[in-house]
Design a protein around this motif. Structure first.
Motif, PDB file in Angstrom:
ATOM      1  N   ILE A  91       3.600   5.868  -5.670  1.00  0.00           N
ATOM      2  CA  ILE A  91       3.470   5.913  -7.131  1.00  0.00           C
ATOM      3  C   ILE A  91       2.357   6.869  -7.529  1.00  0.00           C
ATOM      4  O   ILE A  91       2.519   7.699  -8.438  1.00  0.00           O
ATOM      5  CB  ILE A  91       3.231   4.485  -7.691  1.00  0.00           C
ATOM      6  N   VAL A  92       1.220   6.796  -6.846  1.00  0.00           N
ATOM      7  CA  VAL A  92       0.092   7.678  -7.156  1.00  0.00           C
ATOM      8  C   VAL A  92       0.472   9.135  -6.913  1.00  0.00           C
ATOM      9  O   VAL A  92       0.158  10.020  -7.718  1.00  0.00           O
ATOM     10  CB  VAL A  92      -1.148   7.274  -6.329  1.00  0.00           C
ATOM     11  N   LEU A  93       1.143   9.427  -5.815  1.00  0.00           N
ATOM     12  CA  LEU A  93       1.573  10.800  -5.514  1.00  0.00           C
ATOM     13  C   LEU A  93       2.530  11.332  -6.580  1.00  0.00           C
ATOM     14  O   LEU A  93       2.420  12.480  -7.019  1.00  0.00           O
ATOM     15  CB  LEU A  93       2.230  10.870  -4.135  1.00  0.00           C
ATOM     16  N   CYS A  94       3.482  10.490  -6.988  1.00  0.00           N
ATOM     17  CA  CYS A  94       4.440  10.903  -8.017  1.00  0.00           C
ATOM     18  C   CYS A  94       3.733  11.190  -9.344  1.00  0.00           C
ATOM     19  O   CYS A  94       4.005  12.187 -10.016  1.00  0.00           O
ATOM     20  CB  CYS A  94       5.506   9.847  -8.212  1.00  0.00           C
ATOM     21  N   MET A  95       2.829  10.329  -9.717  1.00  0.00           N
ATOM     22  CA  MET A  95       2.118  10.503 -10.981  1.00  0.00           C
ATOM     23  C   MET A  95       1.218  11.734 -10.953  1.00  0.00           C
ATOM     24  O   MET A  95       1.109  12.467 -11.929  1.00  0.00           O
ATOM     25  CB  MET A  95       1.289   9.260 -11.316  1.00  0.00           C
ATOM     26  N   SER A  96       0.542  11.986  -9.821  1.00  0.00           N
ATOM     27  CA  SER A  96      -0.357  13.139  -9.735  1.00  0.00           C
ATOM     28  C   SER A  96       0.429  14.452  -9.710  1.00  0.00           C
ATOM     29  O   SER A  96      -0.073  15.494 -10.119  1.00  0.00           O
ATOM     30  CB  SER A  96      -1.251  13.040  -8.506  1.00  0.00           C
ATOM     31  N   PRO A 129       0.809  -1.230   0.000  1.00  0.00           N
ATOM     32  CA  PRO A 129       0.000   0.000   0.000  1.00  0.00           C
ATOM     33  C   PRO A 129       0.840   1.278   0.000  1.00  0.00           C
ATOM     34  O   PRO A 129       0.519   2.234  -0.715  1.00  0.00           O
ATOM     35  CB  PRO A 129      -0.829  -0.108   1.280  1.00  0.00           C
ATOM     36  N   GLN A 130       1.931   1.308   0.759  1.00  0.00           N
ATOM     37  CA  GLN A 130       2.780   2.494   0.782  1.00  0.00           C
ATOM     38  C   GLN A 130       3.453   2.713  -0.570  1.00  0.00           C
ATOM     39  O   GLN A 130       3.573   3.853  -1.025  1.00  0.00           O
ATOM     40  CB  GLN A 130       3.846   2.386   1.884  1.00  0.00           C
ATOM     41  N   ALA A 131       3.875   1.655  -1.201  1.00  0.00           N
ATOM     42  CA  ALA A 131       4.511   1.778  -2.512  1.00  0.00           C
ATOM     43  C   ALA A 131       3.516   2.300  -3.545  1.00  0.00           C
ATOM     44  O   ALA A 131       3.844   3.178  -4.354  1.00  0.00           O
ATOM     45  CB  ALA A 131       5.088   0.440  -2.949  1.00  0.00           C
ATOM     46  N   LEU A 132       2.298   1.768  -3.524  1.00  0.00           N
ATOM     47  CA  LEU A 132       1.275   2.241  -4.460  1.00  0.00           C
ATOM     48  C   LEU A 132       0.912   3.700  -4.187  1.00  0.00           C
ATOM     49  O   LEU A 132       0.705   4.483  -5.123  1.00  0.00           O
ATOM     50  CB  LEU A 132       0.036   1.355  -4.385  1.00  0.00           C
ATOM     51  N   ASP A 133       0.855   4.076  -2.918  1.00  0.00           N
ATOM     52  CA  ASP A 133       0.552   5.465  -2.571  1.00  0.00           C
ATOM     53  C   ASP A 133       1.644   6.401  -3.085  1.00  0.00           C
ATOM     54  O   ASP A 133       1.353   7.488  -3.618  1.00  0.00           O
ATOM     55  CB  ASP A 133       0.417   5.581  -1.048  1.00  0.00           C
TER      56      ASP A 133
END
Length: 173
Positions: free
Chosen positions: A162-167, A156-160
């Motif tokens: 990734i989402v922050l970087c992409m946004s 979950p932390q890794a996906l979070d």
């Protein structure tokens, strides 16, 4: 002391001396066949632990004979997959893992023989050999489960991230 017990201890001491001398006579068998950086790192980490570094020459020696006796790929495929799921502990390959199982079984028989000589209970010897031979498989399965749990905890932390970087318009580099 029981004379049979003393004979058993003497036989174990002679066997240990022969094994130590044999390790010095077969250095090509004991060479380290690590092929990738991940296996080398795991192996170096494991060699810092006392019992593994003590048992490593015997594991390599037995693995050499396992490779010679059990040729073919089918038995290696499943064991290689289980080792991969466990994170390749100590960088072991399938033959080395089976070598560790054989050595654990031998150690269990030796402990059972000592207990049998002390307690004079006849069924302890095969029981300790069986339990000790199965123990590495239980340990490997536990390692695979622990690794899977750690990956699931960190996902979950890794996906979070990734989402922050992409946004934010950033890449993953």
């Amino acid at each position: 002391m029981n004379p049979d017990f003393l004979r058993l201890l003497g036989a174990l001491a002679v066997a240990a001396a022969v094994a130590l001398a044999g390790w010095r006579l077969v250095p090509p068998v004991l060479s380290d066949p690590r092929r990738d950086d991940y296996a080398v790192a795991n192996f170096q980490r494991a060699m810092k632990k006392g019992l593994f570094s003590f048992a490593w020459p015997a594991i390599r020696l037995v693995a050499y004979y396992v490779n010679r006796l059990f040729k073919g790929e089918p038995w290696r495929r499943g064991l290689r997959e289980l080792l991969r799921r466990a994170g390749r502990p100590a960088g072991l390959d399938p033959a080395e893992f089976l070598g560790a199982c054989f050595l654990a079984s031998f150690a269990g028989v030796a402990v059972g023989a000592i207990l049998d000589a002390v307690t004079e209970v006849g069924y302890v010897l095969p029981l300790f050999g069986l339990i000790a031979g199965v123990f590495p498989w239980i340990w490997l399965d536990d390692q695979a489960g622990s690794r899977k749990a750690a990956i699931n905890r960190g996902l979950p932390q890794a996906l979070d991230l990734i989402v922050l970087c992409m946004s934010a318009g950033k890449g993953l580099q």
